[in-house]
Scaffold this active site. Structure first.
Site, PDB file in Angstrom:
ATOM      1  CG  HIS A  49     -11.492  16.988 -46.813  1.00  0.00           C
ATOM      2  ND1 HIS A  49     -12.787  17.832 -46.273  1.00  0.00           N
ATOM      3  CD2 HIS A  49     -12.157  15.752 -46.892  1.00  0.00           C
ATOM      4  CE1 HIS A  49     -14.002  17.208 -46.475  1.00  0.00           C
ATOM      5  NE2 HIS A  49     -13.568  16.070 -46.826  1.00  0.00           N
TER       6      HIS A  49
HETATM    7  P1  TYD Z   1     -16.386  19.546 -42.417  1.00  0.00           P
HETATM    8  O1  TYD Z   1     -15.781  18.151 -42.525  1.00  0.00           O
HETATM    9  O2  TYD Z   1     -15.704  20.633 -42.043  1.00  0.00           O
HETATM   10  O3  TYD Z   1     -17.128  19.876 -43.697  1.00  0.00           O
HETATM   11  P2  TYD Z   1     -16.566  19.952 -45.219  1.00  0.00           P
HETATM   12  O4  TYD Z   1     -14.928  19.702 -45.079  1.00  0.00           O
HETATM   13  O5  TYD Z   1     -17.325  18.920 -45.980  1.00  0.00           O
HETATM   14  O6  TYD Z   1     -16.614  21.330 -45.603  1.00  0.00           O
HETATM   15  O7  TYD Z   1     -17.647  19.261 -41.434  1.00  0.00           O
HETATM   16  C1  TYD Z   1     -18.287  20.263 -40.656  1.00  0.00           C
HETATM   17  C2  TYD Z   1     -18.581  19.925 -39.291  1.00  0.00           C
HETATM   18  O8  TYD Z   1     -19.540  18.651 -39.300  1.00  0.00           O
HETATM   19  C3  TYD Z   1     -17.382  19.512 -38.605  1.00  0.00           C
HETATM   20  O9  TYD Z   1     -17.470  19.885 -37.310  1.00  0.00           O
HETATM   21  C4  TYD Z   1     -17.306  17.955 -38.413  1.00  0.00           C
HETATM   22  C5  TYD Z   1     -18.673  17.434 -38.508  1.00  0.00           C
HETATM   23  N1  TYD Z   1     -19.378  16.412 -39.019  1.00  0.00           N
HETATM   24  C6  TYD Z   1     -19.443  15.237 -38.369  1.00  0.00           C
HETATM   25  O10 TYD Z   1     -19.973  15.360 -37.203  1.00  0.00           O
HETATM   26  N2  TYD Z   1     -20.171  14.135 -38.927  1.00  0.00           N
HETATM   27  C7  TYD Z   1     -19.842  13.982 -40.180  1.00  0.00           C
HETATM   28  O11 TYD Z   1     -20.239  12.920 -40.802  1.00  0.00           O
HETATM   29  C8  TYD Z   1     -19.283  14.933 -40.929  1.00  0.00           C
HETATM   30  C9  TYD Z   1     -19.004  14.708 -42.590  1.00  0.00           C
HETATM   31  C10 TYD Z   1     -18.968  16.093 -40.399  1.00  0.00           C
END
Ligand code: TYD
Length: 138
Positions: A49
């Site tokens: 992303h």
């Molecule tokens: P995600 O954004 O999918 O992780 P990455 O893109 O880094 O692989 O995040 C994983 C999960 O955590 C998703 O359900 C959203 C949640 N999340 C939060 O609740 N708060 C946060 O600050 C972040 C970064 C993620």
């Protein structure tokens, strides 16, 4: 590309190492959120992303991880394996995280609270938006 490595001071003594991170000196934004990623299996690739406005500093406080940062014009793969340095990533940069070592803990400092609307998760959409964004930046 709007990324840079930031070096933190390290205090070493016979009791071990200590790395302080002072927002006012070293982090180019006000820290509103901190999170960390750990226990990631070696073959997992995550991220995929860009953020529209969010700025972040990534610090691998234990183990190692590789970070792909990419715009429509260039890409870099950066190895983070030093708890004394952080990778600043500005807005509108695509990122992927991969090759987490078993003991990797990736600490992230973020400029904003968690906001789903700030994410671009579709690369084609990102590419179009980034071309416009980077044109305006020039
Ligand atoms: P995600 O954004 O999918 O992780 P990455 O893109 O880094 O692989 O995040 C994983 C999960 O955590 C998703 O359900 C959203 C949640 N999340 C939060 O609740 N708060 C946060 O600050 C972040 C970064 C993620």
């Amino acid at each position: 590309m709007n990324i840079k490595m930031i070096e933190f001071p390290k205090h070493i003594d016979k009791y071990g190492n200590l790395v302080p991170i002072e927002e006012k000196d070293t982090i180019p934004f006000k820290i509103k959120r901190v999170y960390y990623i750990y226990d990631v299996e070696q073959n997992v690739r995550r991220g995929f992303h860009s953020h529209i406005e969010l700025e972040q500093v990534l610090i691998c406080v234990s183990g190692s991880v590789k970070i792909l940062v990419k715009t429509p014009y260039e890409e870099k793969n950066i190895l983070l394996n030093n708890p004394q340095e952080g990778l600043y990533i500005g807005p509108m940069i695509w990122r992927e995280m991969y090759e987490f070592s078993e003991d990797a803990v990736l600490l992230v400092l973020a400029s904003e609270h968690y906001k789903v609307e700030d994410y671009i998760r579709d690369y084609d959409k990102y590419e179009k938006m980034a071309i416009d964004y980077l044109k305006e930046e020039k």
